[in-house]
Structure formats: structure tokens, C-alpha cells
Design a protein around this motif. Sequence first.
Motif, PDB file in Angstrom:
ATOM      1  N   UNK A  34      28.550  49.285 -23.863  1.00 27.59           N
ATOM      2  CA  UNK A  34      28.705  50.699 -24.242  1.00 27.59           C
ATOM      3  C   UNK A  34      27.345  51.405 -24.145  1.00 27.59           C
TER       4      UNK A  34
ATOM      5  N   UNK B 248      39.484  59.824 -33.275  1.00 29.10           N
ATOM      6  CA  UNK B 248      38.289  59.001 -33.026  1.00 29.10           C
ATOM      7  C   UNK B 248      38.687  57.555 -32.720  1.00 29.10           C
TER       8      UNK B 248
ATOM      9  N   UNK C 188      27.747  55.834 -27.429  1.00 32.99           N
ATOM     10  CA  UNK C 188      28.994  55.181 -27.857  1.00 32.99           C
ATOM     11  C   UNK C 188      28.737  54.142 -28.939  1.00 32.99           C
TER      12      UNK C 188
ATOM     13  N   UNK D 100      21.707  53.718 -35.011  1.00 36.97           N
ATOM     14  CA  UNK D 100      23.039  53.344 -35.500  1.00 36.97           C
ATOM     15  C   UNK D 100      23.027  53.143 -37.017  1.00 36.97           C
TER      16      UNK D 100
ATOM     17  N   UNK E 273      30.411  42.423 -36.077  1.00 37.20           N
ATOM     18  CA  UNK E 273      29.620  43.646 -35.974  1.00 37.20           C
ATOM     19  C   UNK E 273      30.349  44.828 -36.618  1.00 37.20           C
TER      20      UNK E 273
ATOM     21  N   UNK F 114      29.434  46.999 -40.149  1.00 39.28           N
ATOM     22  CA  UNK F 114      29.237  48.453 -40.153  1.00 39.28           C
ATOM     23  C   UNK F 114      30.232  49.164 -41.065  1.00 39.28           C
TER      24      UNK F 114
ATOM     25  N   UNK G 238      24.234  44.851 -30.424  1.00 40.49           N
ATOM     26  CA  UNK G 238      24.831  46.101 -29.937  1.00 40.49           C
ATOM     27  C   UNK G 238      26.044  45.762 -29.063  1.00 40.49           C
ATOM     28  N   UNK G 239      26.866  46.766 -28.815  1.00 41.08           N
ATOM     29  CA  UNK G 239      27.922  46.604 -27.811  1.00 41.08           C
ATOM     30  C   UNK G 239      27.242  46.845 -26.457  1.00 41.08           C
TER      31      UNK G 239
ATOM     32  N   UNK H 167      33.682  48.479 -41.271  1.00 40.26           N
ATOM     33  CA  UNK H 167      35.102  48.443 -40.892  1.00 40.26           C
ATOM     34  C   UNK H 167      35.831  47.503 -41.837  1.00 40.26           C
TER      35      UNK H 167
ATOM     36  N   UNK I 157      36.022  47.113 -21.239  1.00 40.47           N
ATOM     37  CA  UNK I 157      36.267  45.672 -21.087  1.00 40.47           C
ATOM     38  C   UNK I 157      37.520  45.398 -20.257  1.00 40.47           C
TER      39      UNK I 157
ATOM     40  N   UNK J 196      28.641  55.845 -32.028  1.00 40.23           N
ATOM     41  CA  UNK J 196      29.955  56.372 -32.393  1.00 40.23           C
ATOM     42  C   UNK J 196      30.756  55.349 -33.219  1.00 40.23           C
ATOM     43  N   UNK J 197      30.492  54.043 -32.962  1.00 39.91           N
ATOM     44  CA  UNK J 197      31.303  52.980 -33.587  1.00 39.91           C
ATOM     45  C   UNK J 197      31.380  53.082 -35.120  1.00 39.91           C
ATOM     46  N   UNK J 198      30.253  53.213 -35.834  1.00 39.95           N
ATOM     47  CA  UNK J 198      30.385  53.296 -37.307  1.00 39.95           C
ATOM     48  C   UNK J 198      31.102  54.563 -37.771  1.00 39.95           C
ATOM     49  N   UNK J 199      31.143  55.572 -36.910  1.00 44.75           N
ATOM     50  CA  UNK J 199      31.749  56.850 -37.311  1.00 44.75           C
ATOM     51  C   UNK J 199      33.264  56.900 -37.066  1.00 44.75           C
ATOM     52  N   UNK J 200      33.762  55.914 -36.333  1.00 45.85           N
ATOM     53  CA  UNK J 200      35.197  55.905 -36.001  1.00 45.85           C
ATOM     54  C   UNK J 200      36.047  55.893 -37.273  1.00 45.85           C
ATOM     55  N   UNK J 201      35.580  55.154 -38.263  1.00 44.93           N
ATOM     56  CA  UNK J 201      36.382  54.959 -39.481  1.00 44.93           C
ATOM     57  C   UNK J 201      36.137  56.053 -40.530  1.00 44.93           C
ATOM     58  N   UNK J 202      35.363  57.054 -40.183  1.00 39.75           N
ATOM     59  CA  UNK J 202      35.095  58.130 -41.142  1.00 39.75           C
ATOM     60  C   UNK J 202      36.063  59.294 -40.911  1.00 39.75           C
TER      61      UNK J 202
END
Lengths: 392, 217
Positions: B94, A5, B98, B150, A289, A293, B90-91, A295, A17, B101-107
Amino acid sequence: MLNKKYIKFLFLLLLTYKKKHLSVFVISTVIVAVLTSTLFISSAIQKDIYITLDGQADFTIQRYKAGKVLNTPESWIDEFLDIDGVSQVQGRIYGMHFYEPAETYFMIVGVDLFDQEVSANLKKLINGIDIDKFLARDNMIIGSDVKKFFDEYQYKGSYSFRPPDRSIKKVYIYDTFPKDSNIVSSDMIIMDKDLARKILGVEDGYVTDIVLEVPNPKEREMVRQKLIISHFNARIIQKKDIKRYYKNLFNYKGGVFLTLYIIVLITFLLILYQRYSLISQNDSKEIALLRSMGWRIDSVIYLKVAENFFVAFGAYLSGVIIAYIYVFFLDAPLLKNIFLGYTNLAHDVSFTPNINNTDLGIIFLVFIIPFLVAIIIPAWQKATIEPTEIMR
Amino acid sequence: MIEIKSLNKKFKNYQALKDINLHIDGGEFVILNGISGSGKTTLLSIIGAIMKPTSGAVEVSGENIVSLSDFHASNYRSTMVGFVTQSFHLFDELSVEDNLFVPLVITNLSDDEVATRIEDAMSVANISHKAQQKTKNLSGGEKQRTVIARALVNKPQIILCDEPTANLDLDNSLKFIEIIKRLKEMKKTIVVATHDPLFSKLSCVDRVINIKEGSLE
């Protein structure tokens, strides 16, 4: 940390970007390409010259008078042969020829083609030559630079020299040294020793200088002393002195480039640092951001490092490839002349690839690490601040 | 669920929160009502563990989140809290998908689970039809629904909304309220900081707490 991921998100950011990274990528590529070109040229020249120097005699003896080099009596050869430890004593005939149309100089080297003890470098250049055919008339073998100048002024098959006695000596072009033979041969003209003597005006009984070998390194200092004692007006040049001279020369030129490179790199990194710490509000928002969330600080820094590592590594690879093409395929226009100089000819040589992995490794570290540090520090500063801005 | 004890927050010479004591039950829908500068956002930020108080405690499910290390505070934000902000954040480049998806990357979720979570969150927020669109091309209402999706994607127990309708027209505000009602039905603990009168009339709101100059009334 580096899960599927994470990688997916990393590439998502890089692709999304890409415009943001493009300017950094281009500047980085140019910096790496210039530095790597410098190293490639330096290594290639050093290799060529050291190979050439290795083929040189251990001692070169010239006669001096009032600070001027004079032709050396051939009788000295027998005297030197009597010194213990000395072997392969040879008189050489060579000198510069002023090529008026281009206002430049060529090096004429006289070779005794039947001499078994001709130097290793010359042996390489004249290897495979048909001696009878070569000596059938006044012939010469010319370097690639010489050929270029002859062609430019339409001297296609022969060239007429004007010896000091004001006669005209027509010499035919027998062959050309391959362009990549080595740097030293590019402005060289090789011909029979007697012909060279006539063109250069070296009287019978004299040679330009004398070279000799001392196979045992421990005896060299003793031989040097004896040479000085036997002829107080002799200038004695040792191979190690020539090597040291070239080493200093290239260290000096390389040092100048390295200094310039460091200045450019520091400037670039300062810009990079400023960009990430002051200018880029988007990056700050992005970090806040991510933090809001969930991180972690290390996850954010890891992302920024990975993101910029790809940019830096891509720039490094591109820079090295561009440098390789520039130096070894395009013969390094501009930079070549800075290294080789304009003193004689604007050299028309090809560099032999001599890639030093340690140098490439050093460039990698010197470039990538400061690059990433310039990113990590502001990213870390942003990541450690409370991301409350995001709530406003 | 949330127990706030003697909470104070001071910014240089400005006391933003003064001795706040508050209890919010699990599944409760609470409105923090107050004018701009009353301390609503500060209180939400502290409950969300993105700001540290000057003194006091905030216990969530018995654990004082104020004293958590960054590691644990991040984990708390990732698993327990969903933020809905007025400025979207927001991004922009993206897509909706997507962004979720950002908060789920670290799960540690599997790809299938990630896809399901994103699908479900978009469905609840009624934004599935815009999944592939870049968020910069969305309307204000759609952006807000993306933010809600999100906030939900990590299935948090607590939803914190800061002036969620401030940038929305009436129609979109009502749509937002419909989504909030669904969240209430899902037994989420919801805290909405707002001075929008629309919220105080809602039957699903359990409590309206007024906040003024950093103190609860």
C-alpha cells in the motif's frame, strides 16, 4: 461496520493483493463450474426424459418366450380393448438397425400417420408433416445423430436398408429432427409403419409390442392383474417403472458426481484452511498489525470474511456462467457422454436450459459457507492472539 | 497520566517484568533505557494494551487498561496510543497515504476529516512528498517516518516507541529525534524504549529510566 471507509479499504486490499486471491479464485471457479455443469446437464436430461416419458403410454406389453422378447400377435389388441378402463390400445412397430459403417445402432420407429391415437411424443416429432408428400415414396425422418453418421459416410439423400429377406430397400431422407427436439429422438428414424415392418422383418399379424392407456390411476393395478392373467407370457412395463428406472439412473450418476465433488471440495477447503492457518505469514502479520492499531476481533474477522466473500462469490458467479456456456452453448463435451453413455450413439444433442434455482442456491451454500468457515477459523485464531509479535 | 502498579509478566519459566511501579505524567518524555531482553518491549506492549500482564495494574487517565474487555482495549489502542516500532510493520504493497488510512477505517470520521488527519500526520512526520509511493519502495528513514505518521494519525495522547532508531543511520536517527521533539511540543506523552545513546543526551527528555532484567533501577 459496513461504512464507506470499510468498503474502500476492502477494495483497496482486494486490488492490491489480487495475485494472492487469483489462485483461489481460479480453483474455486473450476470446482463450481464442474458441479454446476453436472447439475445443469442432469436437470436438462431429466426434464427432456420426463417430458418424453410423460408422452409414453401407461402400459407397454411385450411377448416373452424363454427370456427373449418376441413379436406380439395383433390379436391381443382386441383382447386388451375388452378390459374395463383401458383405452387407446395400439400395436407398435420398431426395432434397432445396425449401421455397419459406424458400428452403431439406430432406432427405427414405424408410424401410422393416419392414426389419430399415435403417441404424444411421435405426434410432436411429425407435427406439420405433409402426409401425402411423405407417403408418395419411401421416406424417413431422421434424428440429428443419425444425420451426422449418414453425412459422414456420404448418405446425403437416401440410405439403403437390408431387410432380413436379404432384399435392398432404399429409403429417402425426408427431413431431420431439430437438434434440440429431445434426447430420445437423436438416434431415431421415423418411417411409415408398413415400411418399418418390412425393413425390420416383422411378419403380418404381429407387432413389436402393444401400448395402452389407463386414464384412471386407481384402475391401473387391476388392469395389470388382468393383463397378467390373460397372458402369462406377457411382460408388462408400466410408465411409473420406466420413470423410476431413469430416476434411479440419474440419482446414481448424480450421486457419483456429488461424491467426487464433496471430495474435491473438502480437499480444497483443507488446502485453504492450511494456507490461512499455517502458510500465510503475511496474513498473520496483517491481522496482528490491524489489532495493534485498534481493530477489534470482530472487525478483523469481518474484513477477512468480506474480502474472501468477494473472491468466493466472484468464483461462484464465474463458475455458474462458465457452466451455462459449457452446457447450453457448447453442449457439454466429455460430461455429456458420461451422463448419456456411449451405449448407442455418442449423442449429438443440445440441452434445453432448465435452471433450478434451488440447486443453484444449494451450490451457493455448500460452496460459500465452508469456504468462509475455512477462512474465519484461522482468522479468528490469529485475531484472538495478543498482537505482540508486531512489537518485536 | 500513566500509573503502573506492581506489574509482573511471566512467560512460561521466564520472568520478563518484576514488580514494576512507575508513574509517567501527561506530556512527559521518558526514555526506557536497557539492553536487549531487559523487558522494555514487554513493558511498552502492556502499556499499549497489546499484551496482558501476569499481575498488576496499568492505569491510564485513571482507568485500569489491564482489565479492559477486547472492545474497550481496542478502542483504547485506537484512540489513546500510537506505536512506533523498529521493524516498521507497514502494509508494503500500500502507499504511504493508504497505510495511514488503515487506523482510520474503524473510526467514525468523515471523509474530509480523514483526509485532513492523513495530511497533518504526513506533514508532522515530513513524509508528505512520498504520499503516493508504495512503502516497499521507501528507504528505511522514510519507512520510519511513515510509521510515525501512522502512529499520529489518530491523534493519540501517548506515543510508544520501541527501539525506533535501531534500523536507522545517524542522519535518519537525527531526523527522527527532530520529529519526536515536535511531538513533545505538541504535549504528547512519549515513552521511548531504546539503548541508543543519542536519546540520553537530549535536552527535551524529562527522565531516563533504566531497566535491567525486568526491574526498574
